[in-house]
Design a protein around this motif. Sequence first.
Motif, PDB file in Angstrom:
ATOM      1  N   MET A   1       0.791  -1.137   0.095  1.00 39.85           N
ATOM      2  CA  MET A   1      -0.154   0.120   0.046  1.00 39.85           C
ATOM      3  C   MET A   1       0.986   1.218   0.027  1.00 39.85           C
ATOM      4  O   MET A   1       1.701   1.291   0.902  1.00 39.85           O
ATOM      5  N   ASP A   2       0.633   2.174  -1.093  1.00 42.13           N
ATOM      6  CA  ASP A   2       1.473   3.555  -1.074  1.00 42.13           C
ATOM      7  C   ASP A   2       0.601   4.413  -0.050  1.00 42.13           C
ATOM      8  O   ASP A   2      -0.396   5.015  -0.640  1.00 42.13           O
ATOM      9  N   ILE A   3       1.199   4.757   1.051  1.00 43.86           N
ATOM     10  CA  ILE A   3       0.472   5.724   1.873  1.00 43.86           C
ATOM     11  C   ILE A   3       1.198   7.133   1.674  1.00 43.86           C
ATOM     12  O   ILE A   3       2.431   7.173   2.150  1.00 43.86           O
ATOM     13  N   LYS A   4       0.439   7.942   1.430  1.00 41.72           N
ATOM     14  CA  LYS A   4       1.264   9.408   1.230  1.00 41.72           C
ATOM     15  C   LYS A   4       0.363  10.395   2.103  1.00 41.72           C
ATOM     16  O   LYS A   4      -0.828  10.295   2.369  1.00 41.72           O
ATOM     17  N   ILE A   5       0.939  11.467   2.721  1.00 39.76           N
ATOM     18  CA  ILE A   5       0.282  12.310   3.778  1.00 39.76           C
ATOM     19  C   ILE A   5       0.336  13.841   2.951  1.00 39.76           C
ATOM     20  O   ILE A   5       1.392  14.055   2.434  1.00 39.76           O
TER      21      ILE A   5
ATOM     22  N   ARG B   1     -10.312  -2.839   2.806  1.00 33.62           N
ATOM     23  CA  ARG B   1     -10.333  -2.442   1.674  1.00 33.62           C
ATOM     24  C   ARG B   1      -9.120  -2.593   0.723  1.00 33.62           C
ATOM     25  O   ARG B   1      -8.869  -2.551  -0.264  1.00 33.62           O
ATOM     26  N   ASN B   2      -7.929  -2.509   1.335  1.00 34.60           N
ATOM     27  CA  ASN B   2      -6.672  -2.802   1.007  1.00 34.60           C
ATOM     28  C   ASN B   2      -6.279  -1.894  -0.613  1.00 34.60           C
ATOM     29  O   ASN B   2      -6.200  -2.681  -1.321  1.00 34.60           O
ATOM     30  N   PRO B   3      -6.507  -0.769  -0.280  1.00 26.73           N
ATOM     31  CA  PRO B   3      -6.097   0.117  -1.683  1.00 26.73           C
ATOM     32  C   PRO B   3      -4.818   0.080  -2.148  1.00 26.73           C
ATOM     33  O   PRO B   3      -3.717  -0.140  -1.257  1.00 26.73           O
ATOM     34  N   VAL B   4      -4.442   0.351  -3.564  1.00 27.79           N
ATOM     35  CA  VAL B   4      -3.152   0.504  -3.744  1.00 27.79           C
ATOM     36  C   VAL B   4      -2.487   1.641  -3.288  1.00 27.79           C
ATOM     37  O   VAL B   4      -1.367   1.710  -2.880  1.00 27.79           O
ATOM     38  N   LYS B   5      -3.496   2.606  -3.204  1.00 29.09           N
ATOM     39  CA  LYS B   5      -3.059   3.925  -2.927  1.00 29.09           C
ATOM     40  C   LYS B   5      -3.934   4.443  -1.635  1.00 29.09           C
ATOM     41  O   LYS B   5      -5.273   4.461  -1.736  1.00 29.09           O
ATOM     42  N   LEU B   6      -3.186   5.139  -0.625  1.00 33.41           N
ATOM     43  CA  LEU B   6      -3.856   5.639   0.410  1.00 33.41           C
ATOM     44  C   LEU B   6      -3.488   7.126   0.610  1.00 33.41           C
ATOM     45  O   LEU B   6      -2.367   7.483   0.632  1.00 33.41           O
ATOM     46  N   SER B   7      -4.549   8.059   0.439  1.00 31.10           N
ATOM     47  CA  SER B   7      -3.952   9.310   0.617  1.00 31.10           C
ATOM     48  C   SER B   7      -4.502  10.028   1.968  1.00 31.10           C
ATOM     49  O   SER B   7      -5.671   9.996   2.169  1.00 31.10           O
ATOM     50  N   LEU B   8      -3.716  10.587   3.034  1.00 30.97           N
ATOM     51  CA  LEU B   8      -4.110  11.137   4.165  1.00 30.97           C
ATOM     52  C   LEU B   8      -4.217  12.567   3.904  1.00 30.97           C
ATOM     53  O   LEU B   8      -2.832  13.065   4.069  1.00 30.97           O
TER      54      LEU B   8
ATOM     55  N   GLU C   1      -2.557  18.720  15.039  1.00 32.40           N
ATOM     56  CA  GLU C   1      -3.610  17.697  15.572  1.00 32.40           C
ATOM     57  C   GLU C   1      -4.041  16.775  14.334  1.00 32.40           C
ATOM     58  O   GLU C   1      -4.089  15.501  14.365  1.00 32.40           O
ATOM     59  N   ASP C   2      -4.125  17.408  13.037  1.00 32.39           N
ATOM     60  CA  ASP C   2      -4.385  16.703  11.736  1.00 32.39           C
ATOM     61  C   ASP C   2      -3.204  15.866  11.218  1.00 32.39           C
ATOM     62  O   ASP C   2      -3.058  14.837  10.964  1.00 32.39           O
ATOM     63  N   THR C   3      -2.024  16.459  11.527  1.00 30.81           N
ATOM     64  CA  THR C   3      -0.737  15.812  11.028  1.00 30.81           C
ATOM     65  C   THR C   3      -0.568  14.715  11.982  1.00 30.81           C
ATOM     66  O   THR C   3      -0.317  13.534  11.390  1.00 30.81           O
ATOM     67  N   PHE C   4      -0.710  14.986  13.269  1.00 30.04           N
ATOM     68  CA  PHE C   4      -0.605  13.723  14.120  1.00 30.04           C
ATOM     69  C   PHE C   4      -1.486  12.399  13.647  1.00 30.04           C
ATOM     70  O   PHE C   4      -0.986  11.360  13.751  1.00 30.04           O
ATOM     71  N   LEU C   5      -2.599  12.967  13.471  1.00 31.96           N
ATOM     72  CA  LEU C   5      -3.601  11.647  12.957  1.00 31.96           C
ATOM     73  C   LEU C   5      -3.035  11.044  11.756  1.00 31.96           C
ATOM     74  O   LEU C   5      -3.126   9.627  11.871  1.00 31.96           O
ATOM     75  N   ALA C   6      -2.790  11.710  10.876  1.00 34.81           N
ATOM     76  CA  ALA C   6      -1.987  11.035   9.647  1.00 34.81           C
ATOM     77  C   ALA C   6      -1.056  10.253   9.973  1.00 34.81           C
ATOM     78  O   ALA C   6      -0.885   8.815   9.400  1.00 34.81           O
ATOM     79  N   GLU C   7      -0.067  10.636  10.844  1.00 37.20           N
ATOM     80  CA  GLU C   7       1.049  10.026  11.213  1.00 37.20           C
ATOM     81  C   GLU C   7       0.848   8.955  12.224  1.00 37.20           C
ATOM     82  O   GLU C   7       1.163   7.591  12.109  1.00 37.20           O
ATOM     83  N   TYR C   8      -0.311   8.737  13.080  1.00 41.62           N
ATOM     84  CA  TYR C   8      -0.882   7.758  13.742  1.00 41.62           C
ATOM     85  C   TYR C   8      -1.182   6.828  12.809  1.00 41.62           C
ATOM     86  O   TYR C   8      -1.159   5.604  13.008  1.00 41.62           O
ATOM     87  N   LEU C   9      -2.063   7.077  11.829  1.00 42.12           N
ATOM     88  CA  LEU C   9      -2.658   6.119  11.063  1.00 42.12           C
ATOM     89  C   LEU C   9      -1.445   5.297  10.185  1.00 42.12           C
ATOM     90  O   LEU C   9      -1.835   4.193   9.995  1.00 42.12           O
ATOM     91  N   LYS C  10      -0.775   6.139   9.670  1.00 49.17           N
ATOM     92  CA  LYS C  10       0.423   5.471   8.755  1.00 49.17           C
ATOM     93  C   LYS C  10       1.278   4.646   9.865  1.00 49.17           C
ATOM     94  O   LYS C  10       1.420   3.590   9.190  1.00 49.17           O
ATOM     95  N   ALA C  11       1.317   4.792  10.865  1.00 53.93           N
ATOM     96  CA  ALA C  11       2.375   4.099  11.761  1.00 53.93           C
ATOM     97  C   ALA C  11       1.481   2.847  12.116  1.00 53.93           C
ATOM     98  O   ALA C  11       2.037   1.685  12.019  1.00 53.93           O
ATOM     99  N   LYS C  12       0.268   2.818  12.552  1.00 57.22           N
ATOM    100  CA  LYS C  12      -0.584   1.459  12.808  1.00 57.22           C
ATOM    101  C   LYS C  12      -0.740   0.643  11.707  1.00 57.22           C
ATOM    102  O   LYS C  12      -0.500  -0.457  11.638  1.00 57.22           O
ATOM    103  N   LEU C  13      -1.004   1.377  10.350  1.00 56.25           N
ATOM    104  CA  LEU C  13      -0.985   0.563   9.281  1.00 56.25           C
ATOM    105  C   LEU C  13       0.312  -0.448   8.880  1.00 56.25           C
ATOM    106  O   LEU C  13       0.283  -1.143   8.208  1.00 56.25           O
ATOM    107  N   GLU C  14       1.403   0.517   9.112  1.00 51.76           N
ATOM    108  CA  GLU C  14       2.696  -0.090   8.808  1.00 51.76           C
ATOM    109  C   GLU C  14       3.199  -1.029   9.992  1.00 51.76           C
ATOM    110  O   GLU C  14       4.633  -1.141  10.035  1.00 51.76           O
TER     111      GLU C  14
ATOM    112  N   LYS D   1      -6.740  18.239  -3.424  1.00 51.05           N
ATOM    113  CA  LYS D   1      -6.613  17.993  -5.036  1.00 51.05           C
ATOM    114  C   LYS D   1      -5.806  17.179  -5.293  1.00 51.05           C
ATOM    115  O   LYS D   1      -5.979  16.406  -6.605  1.00 51.05           O
ATOM    116  N   GLN D   2      -4.642  16.862  -4.846  1.00 50.48           N
ATOM    117  CA  GLN D   2      -3.749  15.813  -5.212  1.00 50.48           C
ATOM    118  C   GLN D   2      -3.925  14.383  -4.903  1.00 50.48           C
ATOM    119  O   GLN D   2      -3.518  13.383  -5.090  1.00 50.48           O
ATOM    120  N   ALA D   3      -4.951  14.133  -3.687  1.00 47.81           N
ATOM    121  CA  ALA D   3      -5.252  13.081  -3.467  1.00 47.81           C
ATOM    122  C   ALA D   3      -5.668  12.019  -4.388  1.00 47.81           C
ATOM    123  O   ALA D   3      -6.561  12.174  -5.074  1.00 47.81           O
TER     124      ALA D   3
END
Length: 229
Positions: free
Chosen positions: A1-5, A132-139, A152-165, A13-15
């Motif tokens: 899974m390619d995870i981008k923040i 869902r196991n997407p090829v791309k995940l945009s946070l 707070e928003d950046t922390f959640l993105a980092e939290y989700l990415k860490a947990k998924l990895e 718009k890039q998501a």
Amino acid sequence: MDIKIFQLLDGAKQAEGLTVIIDVFRAFSVACYAFDGGVSRIYPVGLIDLAYQIKLQNPEYLLVGERLEQKPEGFDFGNSPSQLLTGALKGKTMVHTTSSGTQGIVNATSADEIITGSFVNAGAIIDYVKLRNPVKLSLVCMGYACQYPSDEDTFLAEYLKAKLEDQPVDFSAMVEKLRYGAGARFFVPERQAWAPSVDFDLCLDLNRFNFVLKVEREKDLYFLKKIEL
């Protein structure tokens, strides 16, 4: 899974792929509390004039949201989870407009699928992404009024990415940093009428809800659909 923040409106718009639009303080925390309180449908809209128009055409709808963090004139509730805890919500339809989170939804036009992001349903988000196991995940972190990134928003993105990895992440440390940083505004005495301290705790009540909110479209309007995990 390619995870981008990503950050702010340009990030929305890039998501691509499965996209999580994140607004911890407070839009998508509010949305979770609204559904838990019995709201049947939420229409997230970007333009406040559109929110007023929908309310005019449907007087029974609840008008919820903020501009400059405060409840706009004629709104039923501000963008505050604590206000919704005592509101009569059961069976109601809610129109929700904010300076950050709802703007991300309407601008994520290249996403395959959109869900909302908050700490109160972080565990459900993780389970849903794994399912869902997407090829791309945009946070996408919407930041403060879409003007600049917020911790707070950046922390959640980092939290989700860490947990998924399967990486370690210290949520308690995040909370403490927020308490004296980006979340300090909730503890200012003169702001308690619209940004009460209890909202800080309600927005950071990790994994309180076991559902995700998926963005669907009905004619010209988006709406949030509650999906239990």
